[in-house]
Design a protein around this motif. Sequence first.
Motif, mmCIF file in Angstrom:
data_model
loop_
_atom_site.group_PDB
_atom_site.id
_atom_site.type_symbol
_atom_site.label_atom_id
_atom_site.label_comp_id
_atom_site.label_asym_id
_atom_site.label_seq_id
_atom_site.Cartn_x
_atom_site.Cartn_y
_atom_site.Cartn_z
ATOM 1 N N PRO A 58 -21.114 51.711 -57.410
ATOM 2 C CA PRO A 58 -19.981 51.296 -58.260
ATOM 3 C C PRO A 58 -18.650 51.242 -57.525
ATOM 4 N N TYR A 59 -18.419 52.217 -56.647
ATOM 5 C CA TYR A 59 -17.147 52.183 -55.916
ATOM 6 C C TYR A 59 -17.099 51.024 -54.935
ATOM 7 N N SER A 60 -18.244 50.669 -54.368
ATOM 8 C CA SER A 60 -18.281 49.504 -53.470
ATOM 9 C C SER A 60 -17.986 48.221 -54.236
ATOM 10 N N LEU A 61 -18.610 48.082 -55.412
ATOM 11 C CA LEU A 61 -18.365 46.882 -56.218
ATOM 12 C C LEU A 61 -16.915 46.811 -56.682
ATOM 13 N N LEU A 62 -16.366 47.939 -57.099
ATOM 14 C CA LEU A 62 -14.950 47.951 -57.498
ATOM 15 C C LEU A 62 -14.043 47.607 -56.321
ATOM 16 N N GLY A 63 -14.340 48.149 -55.158
ATOM 17 C CA GLY A 63 -13.539 47.857 -53.966
ATOM 18 C C GLY A 63 -13.588 46.395 -53.584
ATOM 19 N N ILE A 64 -14.786 45.808 -53.647
ATOM 20 C CA ILE A 64 -14.925 44.376 -53.343
ATOM 21 C C ILE A 64 -14.128 43.551 -54.348
ATOM 22 N N GLY A 65 -14.206 43.926 -55.623
ATOM 23 C CA GLY A 65 -13.468 43.200 -56.652
ATOM 24 C C GLY A 65 -11.963 43.269 -56.455
ATOM 25 N N VAL A 66 -11.474 44.442 -56.131
ATOM 26 C CA VAL A 66 -10.028 44.598 -55.904
ATOM 27 C C VAL A 66 -9.603 43.828 -54.662
ATOM 28 N N ALA A 67 -10.411 43.879 -53.608
ATOM 29 C CA ALA A 67 -10.070 43.145 -52.388
ATOM 30 C C ALA A 67 -10.033 41.640 -52.646
ATOM 31 N N LEU A 68 -11.002 41.129 -53.397
ATOM 32 C CA LEU A 68 -10.998 39.703 -53.722
ATOM 33 C C LEU A 68 -9.796 39.326 -54.592
ATOM 34 N N ALA A 69 -9.417 40.207 -55.497
ATOM 35 C CA ALA A 69 -8.246 39.932 -56.343
ATOM 36 C C ALA A 69 -6.975 39.878 -55.501
ATOM 37 N N VAL A 70 -6.858 40.770 -54.537
ATOM 38 C CA VAL A 70 -5.678 40.770 -53.666
ATOM 39 C C VAL A 70 -5.640 39.498 -52.820
ATOM 40 N N VAL A 71 -6.782 39.096 -52.286
ATOM 41 C CA VAL A 71 -6.844 37.853 -51.508
ATOM 42 C C VAL A 71 -6.446 36.669 -52.376
ATOM 43 N N ASP A 72 -6.913 36.641 -53.616
ATOM 44 C CA ASP A 72 -6.557 35.559 -54.531
ATOM 45 C C ASP A 72 -5.064 35.548 -54.826
ATOM 46 N N MET A 73 -4.487 36.723 -55.019
ATOM 47 C CA MET A 73 -3.040 36.785 -55.269
ATOM 48 C C MET A 73 -2.249 36.276 -54.072
ATOM 49 N N ILE A 74 -2.671 36.623 -52.879
ATOM 50 C CA ILE A 74 -1.973 36.161 -51.679
ATOM 51 C C ILE A 74 -2.089 34.642 -51.562
ATOM 52 N N LYS A 75 -3.292 34.104 -51.807
ATOM 53 C CA LYS A 75 -3.472 32.654 -51.744
ATOM 54 C C LYS A 75 -2.629 31.944 -52.791
ATOM 55 N N GLN A 76 -2.553 32.485 -54.003
ATOM 56 C CA GLN A 76 -1.751 31.869 -55.063
ATOM 57 C C GLN A 76 -0.263 31.903 -54.714
ATOM 58 N N THR A 77 0.193 33.005 -54.134
ATOM 59 C CA THR A 77 1.603 33.119 -53.750
ATOM 60 C C THR A 77 1.950 32.104 -52.671
ATOM 61 N N ARG A 78 1.089 31.973 -51.683
ATOM 62 C CA ARG A 78 1.343 30.997 -50.618
ATOM 63 C C ARG A 78 1.325 29.570 -51.149
ATOM 64 N N ARG A 79 0.408 29.291 -52.087
ATOM 65 C CA ARG A 79 0.325 27.952 -52.664
ATOM 66 C C ARG A 79 1.584 27.629 -53.466
ATOM 67 N N ARG A 80 2.075 28.604 -54.216
ATOM 68 C CA ARG A 80 3.286 28.369 -55.013
ATOM 69 C C ARG A 80 4.497 28.165 -54.123
ATOM 70 N N LYS A 81 4.573 28.918 -53.024
ATOM 71 C CA LYS A 81 5.691 28.743 -52.099
ATOM 72 C C LYS A 81 5.659 27.376 -51.472
ATOM 73 N N SER A 82 4.471 26.897 -51.093
ATOM 74 C CA SER A 82 4.388 25.577 -50.473
ATOM 75 C C SER A 82 4.638 24.465 -51.500
ATOM 76 N N ASP A 83 4.267 24.678 -52.760
ATOM 77 C CA ASP A 83 4.544 23.699 -53.800
ATOM 78 C C ASP A 83 6.042 23.618 -54.104
ATOM 79 N N ASN A 84 6.724 24.747 -54.086
ATOM 80 C CA ASN A 84 8.158 24.767 -54.365
ATOM 81 C C ASN A 84 8.959 24.197 -53.202
ATOM 82 N N ALA A 85 8.460 24.330 -51.974
ATOM 83 C CA ALA A 85 9.184 23.832 -50.815
ATOM 84 C C ALA A 85 9.103 22.313 -50.725
ATOM 85 N N ALA A 86 8.050 21.738 -51.238
ATOM 86 C CA ALA A 86 7.864 20.283 -51.133
ATOM 87 C C ALA A 86 8.647 19.520 -52.155
#
Length: 86
Positions: A58-86
């Motif tokens: 369970p802790y491994s699955l929770l850790g993987i889920g949190v790590a994927l959520a953080v990666v998704d947040m970083i990707k969304q932030t970068r995408r929004r920054k590039s959309d606003n700059a254009a």
Amino acid sequence: MNASQLYIALSIVVLAITAVLFYRQGWRKKDKGLTPLAGLAFAFVLAGIIFHDGRLLPYSLLGIGVALAVVDMIKQTRRRKSDNAA
């Protein structure tokens, strides 16, 4: 009132407050749904909660889920920054 009853009552109050806040804010039409990566992260977190028998799985699955959520947040932030700059 024992501890478990207090915990259940507190959970109900928090859910009621959350429902009121969502109702007052309203559902926005332009909000996007979950990205595929966020959906996968959510699935891993739910699997970690469901398979709570041991410690490693369970802790491994929770850790993987949190790590994927953080990666998704970083990707969304970068995408929004590039959309606003254009």
